[in-house]
Design an enzyme around this catalytic site. Structure first.
Site, PDB file in Angstrom:
ATOM      1  N   ASP A  37      35.080  45.898  45.237  1.00 45.34           N
ATOM      2  CA  ASP A  37      36.509  46.201  45.108  1.00 45.34           C
ATOM      3  C   ASP A  37      37.205  45.588  46.340  1.00 45.34           C
ATOM      4  OD1 ASP A  37      38.995  47.129  44.253  1.00 45.34           O
ATOM      5  OD2 ASP A  37      37.973  48.431  42.910  1.00 45.34           O
ATOM      6  N   ASP A  63      37.270  40.354  46.842  1.00 43.66           N
ATOM      7  CA  ASP A  63      38.702  39.944  45.985  1.00 43.66           C
ATOM      8  C   ASP A  63      38.207  38.897  45.144  1.00 43.66           C
ATOM      9  OD1 ASP A  63      41.031  38.705  44.915  1.00 43.66           O
ATOM     10  OD2 ASP A  63      41.690  38.212  47.022  1.00 43.66           O
ATOM     11  N   ASN A  90      35.487  44.162  35.606  1.00 43.81           N
ATOM     12  CA  ASN A  90      36.482  45.087  35.282  1.00 43.81           C
ATOM     13  C   ASN A  90      37.622  45.001  36.272  1.00 43.81           C
ATOM     14  OD1 ASN A  90      37.282  48.139  34.500  1.00 43.81           O
ATOM     15  ND2 ASN A  90      37.236  47.958  36.735  1.00 43.81           N
ATOM     16  N   TYR A 158      50.292  39.864  31.719  1.00 49.62           N
ATOM     17  CA  TYR A 158      48.963  40.733  31.594  1.00 49.62           C
ATOM     18  C   TYR A 158      48.307  40.414  30.237  1.00 49.62           C
ATOM     19  CZ  TYR A 158      46.221  44.976  31.105  1.00 49.62           C
ATOM     20  OH  TYR A 158      45.287  45.515  30.652  1.00 49.62           O
ATOM     21  N   LYS A 162      44.771  38.791  29.781  1.00 50.96           N
ATOM     22  CA  LYS A 162      43.763  39.369  28.756  1.00 50.96           C
ATOM     23  C   LYS A 162      43.524  38.473  27.618  1.00 50.96           C
ATOM     24  CE  LYS A 162      43.213  42.802  31.373  1.00 50.96           C
ATOM     25  NZ  LYS A 162      41.985  43.166  32.129  1.00 50.96           N
TER      26      LYS A 162
END
Length: 253
Positions: A37, A63, A90, A158, A162
């Protein structure tokens, strides 16, 4: 069933929320887990939790939108453990803003992390997995990903990212299935993570979401992690190019 002993798994966005739950669940099934992360300290805390439970893990700051960082971390994983078997893509951001107010920078940041980042990690992971002719790539999308009847106000960038994940994953599944690598997608609904903190702060908003979901509540990160473990296992070997929605029935309502 679902034993992952001797497998090496890398989870992005694993310092909290769904990513942390995925890392813990994979470790619980015997996998060696790489926790990544943008905040190394929080990743190290997840690693300590895994080790206290008897598992093996290591942490890296990464990153996902930075190819140099991605390659550096993957190189270190291979140097340490010699292989990579499972990738859970994720990492993601949700920075809502009305479409008329979106800037190019807003758009680029969301696409770079949510979509480009998943591709960079998947591509590098596949290059390692093909060496052993076995791999599991699990990409996290959303119910708000197009053609599912679930748009989201303030989420044009967003939802675009996705939806791109789903389309990308189907193509990767075709290209890499014959190499022993499966690529699948999980589309979570409303899950109790820091990403929905703004909604959680409003009793009215939480009540509205709970009323919208047939099971009457938001989901738990562990309920996503259970599907991750299944898709990471040998038992899922004939599932490839699929999107599994974990949403309490939201899309069926």
């Amino acid at each position: 069933m679902f034993e992952l002993k001797n497998k090496v798994a890398l989870v992005t966005g694993a310092r909290r929320g769904m990513g942390k739950a995925d890392a813990l669940a994979l470790a619980n099934q015997g996998a060696k887990v790489v926790v990544t992360d943008v905040d190394l300290k929080e990743c190290e805390q997840v690693v300590e939790e895994i080790k206290k439970a008897g598992g093996e893990a290591m942490a890296f700051k990464m990153d996902v939108s930075n190819k140099e960082e991605v390659d550096r971390v993957f190189d270190q994983v291979i140097e340490k453990w010699g292989r990579l078997d499972i990738l859970v893509n994720n990492a993601g951001v949700f920075l809502p803003k009305p479409a008329l107010e979106l800037t190019e920078a807003d758009w680029d940041k969301t696409i770079d992390i949510n979509l480009k980042g998943e591709f960079l990690c998947a591509q590098r992971a596949a290059k390692e997995m093909v060496k052993n002719k076995w791999g599991r790539i699990i990409n996290i999308a959303s119910i708000a990903s197009g053609q599912s009847g679930c748009g989201y106000p303030g989420g044009a960038h967003y939802s675009a990212s996705k939806g791109g994940i789903t389309g990308m994953s189907e193509t990767l599944a075709l290209e890499w299935g014959g190499l022993g690598i499966t690529v699948n997608v999980i589309g979570p609904g409303a899950i109790d993570t820091p990403m929905i903190q703004g909604i959680k702060d409003s009793k009215e908003a939480m009540a509205a979401i709970s009323a919208r979901v047939p099971v009457g509540r938001v989901g738990r990160p562990e309920e996503i992690a259970a599907v991750v473990v299944f898709l990471a296992s040998e038992e899922s070997s004939y599932i490839n190019g699929a999107t599994i929605f974990v949403d309490g029935g939201w899309l069926a309502a």
